[in-house]
Design a protein around this motif. Structure first.
Motif, mmCIF file in Angstrom:
data_model
loop_
_atom_site.group_PDB
_atom_site.id
_atom_site.type_symbol
_atom_site.label_atom_id
_atom_site.label_comp_id
_atom_site.label_asym_id
_atom_site.label_seq_id
_atom_site.Cartn_x
_atom_site.Cartn_y
_atom_site.Cartn_z
ATOM 1 N N LEU A 1 -4.707 -19.424 -2.958
ATOM 2 C CA LEU A 1 -4.994 -18.978 -3.969
ATOM 3 C C LEU A 1 -5.026 -19.958 -5.197
ATOM 4 O O LEU A 1 -5.878 -19.775 -6.225
ATOM 5 C CB LEU A 1 -3.856 -17.953 -4.268
ATOM 6 N N GLU B 1 -7.837 -22.434 -5.338
ATOM 7 C CA GLU B 1 -9.089 -21.962 -5.655
ATOM 8 C C GLU B 1 -9.404 -21.941 -7.233
ATOM 9 O O GLU B 1 -10.648 -22.314 -7.811
ATOM 10 C CB GLU B 1 -9.112 -20.304 -5.279
ATOM 11 N N SER C 1 -8.871 -14.832 -7.492
ATOM 12 C CA SER C 1 -7.618 -15.496 -6.958
ATOM 13 C C SER C 1 -6.579 -14.762 -7.924
ATOM 14 O O SER C 1 -5.594 -14.214 -7.460
ATOM 15 C CB SER C 1 -7.825 -16.746 -6.928
ATOM 16 N N ILE D 1 -10.961 -14.258 -0.114
ATOM 17 C CA ILE D 1 -10.095 -14.476 -1.067
ATOM 18 C C ILE D 1 -9.171 -13.130 -1.200
ATOM 19 O O ILE D 1 -8.020 -13.081 -1.356
ATOM 20 C CB ILE D 1 -10.534 -14.701 -2.369
#
Length: 293
Positions: free
Chosen positions: A84, A87, A101, A281
């Motif tokens: 996360l 990203e 995210s 995600i």
């Protein structure tokens, strides 16, 4: 759609940032360069050790222990957190992938009552652990400008997480951290439990046999400070072991200074053990447990 594990943006020029935010744009380009070109290994290691600092705070380690995520599913929880954050770092703080995210991060944290100072301390580890690590072990320290822009970037990261009480400058934030660690580094069983599981996970990444993990923890702790080690519930490593561990990193630093500067990004492998074929995600992180789960 399954999101690939490969990076989406391969140059700092492709990063997405809000219009009318020139300092944030400069900060983002600087963070991208530092994390992916100048110090990829150092910053990755610094953030691994940053986790240990948060585990020395019983209110933080206790929450992690109660959720079971870092004690029962440490590999997945570790990878999900790293993915996360990656990203956002790789694609730009205003990119679609970053917004997705942040939505996932905020949904996870929104399920728990987390004190503002705990939020701020966790955020501070992303600011100061890399700065301090690079200053000690990198081929050069970050410049004052780089440190300021590093702070600007993570401050914006914290704002997008909805953290209250963000500090206006790096110096006041550092003063908060010093006082927080002085008063809140206290041993608790959860500190030891969560830190052991995490260190062992990292050791397994380096193919250290489980039978050697106990000694490996001491090697890892040999480059940290005594208040942290004691708050985690470990014995402070011996002087010879500290000399050996710090000497090895010092030798690496000396060698790096002799090598040509890296020009292209070097990607740290993340998530492959948990998601060998890719991930969504929206499926990363933790979710409320259903009855019987």
């Amino acid at each position: 759609m399954i999101d690939p594990l490969e990076p989406q943006v391969t140059t700092a020029d492709g990063l997405s940032v809000p219009d009318g935010a020139p300092e944030l744009a400069e900060a983002q380009r600087t963070v991208w360069r530092l994390a992916h070109i100048d110090f990829p290994w150092d910053i990755n290691k610094a953030l691994e050790f940053a986790l240990l600092r948060t585990y020395a705070v019983p209110s933080i380690s206790g929450l992690l222990a109660r959720t079971g995520e870092f004690s029962e599913r440490v590999s997945k929880r570790y990878d999900d957190t790293a993915l996360l954050i990656r990203e956002v770092l790789r694609n730009g703080i205003d990119s679609d992938r970053a917004r997705r995210s942040f939505a996932r991060i905020n949904a996870m944290h929104g399920r728990y009552r987390i004190a503002t100072d705990d939020y701020l301390y966790v955020l501070s580890t992303f600011v100061f652990s890399p700065i301090d690590w690079v200053g000690r072990f990198g081929h050069r320290p970050m410049t004052e400008t780089e440190q300021h822009l590093w702070f600007v970037y993570w401050n914006e990261f914290g704002r997008r997480m909805g953290i209250d009480g963000l500090y206006p400058d790096i110096h006041s934030f550092r003063a908060f951290v010093d006082e927080f660690e002085r008063t809140r580094f206290v041993y608790a069983e959860s500190n030891r439990l969560i830190s052991e599981r995490t260190i062992d996970l990292v050791l397994s990444d380096y193919f250290v046999p489980r039978i050697l993990h106990r000694g490996g923890r001491q090697v890892a702790l040999a480059i940290t400070d005594r208040p942290l080690v004691e708050a985690l519930g470990f014995t402070y490593p011996s002087a010879p072991l500290r000399v050996l561990a710090l000497g090895g990193l010092g030798l690496r630093r000396a060698i790096l200074k002799l090598l040509p500067k890296r020009r292209a990004p070097k990607w740290q492998e993340i998530g492959g053990r948990t998601y060998p074929e890719g991930y969504n995600i929206e499926e990363l992180g933790t979710f409320p447990r259903t009855k019987g789960a």
